[in-house]
Scaffold this active site. Structure first.
Site, short mmCIF file in Angstrom:
data_model
loop_
_atom_site.label_atom_id
_atom_site.label_comp_id
_atom_site.label_asym_id
_atom_site.label_seq_id
_atom_site.Cartn_x
_atom_site.Cartn_y
_atom_site.Cartn_z
N ARG A 42 -77.99 37.32 -75.39
CA ARG A 42 -76.64 37.31 -74.82
C ARG A 42 -76.18 35.92 -74.36
O ARG A 42 -75.05 35.52 -74.60
CB ARG A 42 -76.62 38.27 -73.63
N CYS A 75 -62.35 59.86 -81.63
CA CYS A 75 -62.21 61.16 -80.96
C CYS A 75 -63.31 61.38 -79.93
O CYS A 75 -64.20 62.22 -80.11
CB CYS A 75 -62.22 62.27 -82.00
C1 LIG Z 1 -83.33 42.29 -75.85
C2 LIG Z 1 -84.46 41.37 -75.65
C3 LIG Z 1 -84.23 40.01 -75.43
C4 LIG Z 1 -82.86 39.43 -75.29
O1 LIG Z 1 -82.16 39.90 -74.20
P1 LIG Z 1 -80.82 39.17 -73.72
O2 LIG Z 1 -80.44 39.88 -72.50
O3 LIG Z 1 -79.82 39.33 -74.81
O4 LIG Z 1 -81.16 37.75 -73.48
C5 LIG Z 1 -85.33 39.19 -75.30
N1 LIG Z 1 -86.59 39.66 -75.39
C6 LIG Z 1 -86.84 40.97 -75.59
C7 LIG Z 1 -88.23 41.43 -75.67
C8 LIG Z 1 -85.79 41.86 -75.73
O5 LIG Z 1 -86.04 43.16 -75.91
#
Ligand SMILES: *Cc1c(COP(=O)(O)O)cnc(C)c1O
Length: 434
Positions: A291, A361
């Site tokens: 993110r 929907c």
């Molecule tokens: C989803 C995930 C991330 C990334 O998470 P963000 O919040 O998008 O930074 C990193 N490591 C693992 C193991 C994840 O499952």
């Protein structure tokens, strides 16, 4: 930081007027800013410069091949959670030797594929999985590099669906049990212990939970370092972004005082909070941001289909739906929504409350409820901000709606990076055998 702002009354992404993108590619369309992705990558990379580190972009946040290529060229590794993601990384020219393979359930086929391609590490979440990888690697006469995922049992202060570092959830191996599992791993013939991994959750906006988790795991790390030749400690991803008031600068400020609090995650604070302990550990550090790199680098462009008044409420029905961007429905998440053409007159700027909803929907198909917005009309173009992460990646064909288009802006150029699906695409793979 991100590169979306009003210029001459129109919302721009870098040097491109978003009305042009909508005209060219239609709506709903995701628009990503290359400059923003790279800026976030560089800022994190610079903040971690004092230590040996590798940024492994979490592909699941946004797996478009062009986005992956952008990051691969910048030097990123990748955190993958499926064989399909590894396949995508390849297609984008990424290096499998910089890939970590995470996830609580990996299939035989996926493990074989990752072994064959030589991933940097399998992040293992249970003893059962460890045995499975040992067996599969043995059958191929290979040794599988592994890290165990430790669950440090810390409170991450985030939505319960995206908290992963407490004993309440399915992720990882408990801290007080993990040394025993490493001992078992050390006795397995086809397993090579190379690291330790953790990931405490997503959309974490303070530095403290990260520092707490590192402190909790540090003694284990020292022990493992002296027992096995471990090479790295992955501290996971989860760095949060600003969803409220995603648009901070410029003349677009006029109605934003109605919004909620901005809670910023600062790379500086993060680095300051974790670097001292990490430096002391003297081991290569992996981070797995998803993110943080792409979230604020993307918007979803959508057009107002109708504005309707019903039961004392006002609804703006837009042409994007929960199938295009599911975060509000799934996590009750907040996305800033702004008109691409900035309202000019006092009358246009008059603020009222409106639900911004999609055509699907389901009552859960909304992007905002009772949102204070300027007057909206049919055909108005809106930008749903902060849609770069877990946006398109979670899109579906629900209601037989075609997947939206994706486009990339770089400076004054823009291009399609994924075509909008067609109705023919919807039937692709379906058969009538009987
Ligand atoms: C989803 C995930 C991330 C990334 O998470 P963000 O919040 O998008 O930074 C990193 N490591 C693992 C193991 C994840 O499952």
């Amino acid at each position: 930081m991100h590169l979306f702002e009003y210029r001459d009354g129109r919302l721009h992404c870098e040097d491109v007027d978003l009305t042009r993108v909508a005209k060219e590619f239609g709506t709903p369309t995701y628009v990503y800013s290359a400059g923003t992705v790279l800026d976030h990558y560089m800022r994190l990379d610079n903040a971690l410069a004092p230590i040996d580190h590798l940024i492994c972009y979490a592909v699941k946040a946004n797996s478009n091949r062009t986005i992956l290529k952008l990051l691969a060229e910048a030097g990123a590794g990748f955190d993958i959670v499926s064989g399909g993601e590894l396949f995508r990384v390849f297609a984008a020219g990424g290096d499998p030797a910089k890939c970590t393979f995470a996830g609580v359930g990996k299939s035989r086929e996926e493990i074989e594929y990752a072994l064959k391609e030589g991933v940097y590490c399998f992040n293992v979440e249970s003893e059962q999985e460890l045995e499975q990888i040992d067996n599969i690697a043995g059958a191929k006469n290979l040794r599988a590099p592994i890290a165990l995922r430790v669950n440090p049992d810390v409170e991450a202060h985030t939505h319960e669906y995206i908290a992963t570092g407490s004993h309440q959830n399915k992720f990882g191996i408990a801290l007080d049990h993990i040394a025993a599992v490493y001992e078992r791993a050390a006795r397995m013939r086809n397993i090579e212990i190379v690291g330790v991994q953790m990931h405490i959750g997503s959309q974490i906006t303070e530095a403290k939970p990260f520092a707490n988790a590192i402190d909790k795991v540090a003694p284990l790390l020292r022990e493992l370092k002296s027992k096995y030749a471990i090479k790295f400690f992955s501290i996971g991803g989860g760095m949060g972004i600003i969803y409220r008031r995603a648009l901070e600068s410029g003349p677009g400020k006029w109605w934003r005082d109605h919004g909620g609090e901005a809670s910023a995650f600062s790379v500086r604070d993060y680095a300051d909070a974790i670097l001292p302990q990490l430096r002391e550990l003297g081991i290569r550090i992996l981070v797995e941001p998803g993110r943080f790199l792409v979230g604020n680098a993307g918007v979803l462009l959508t057009r107002v289909l109708h504005v309707k008044q019903s039961g004392g409420k006002k609804f703006a029905i837009v042409d994007a739906g929960m199938n295009d961007l599911i975060r509000p429905a799934l996590y009750q998440s907040y996305h800033e929504i702004v008109p691409v053409k900035q309202p000019k007159t006092e009358r246009e700027r008059k603020i009222s409350k409106v639900d911004i909803v999609g055509p699907v929907c389901e009552s859960g198909d909304f992007f905002a409820r009772d949102r204070e917005m300027p007057e909206l009309h049919e055909d108005d173009l809106l930008a749903i901000m902060s849609g770069g992460a877990y946006g398109f990646a979670m899109a579906s064909n629900y209601n037989s709606r075609t997947l939206p288009a994706e486009s990339l802006v770089r400076g004054n150029k823009f291009a399609l990076i994924r075509k909008r699906q067609t109705w023919e695409d919807l039937l692709c793979g379906e058969m009538e055998p009987l």
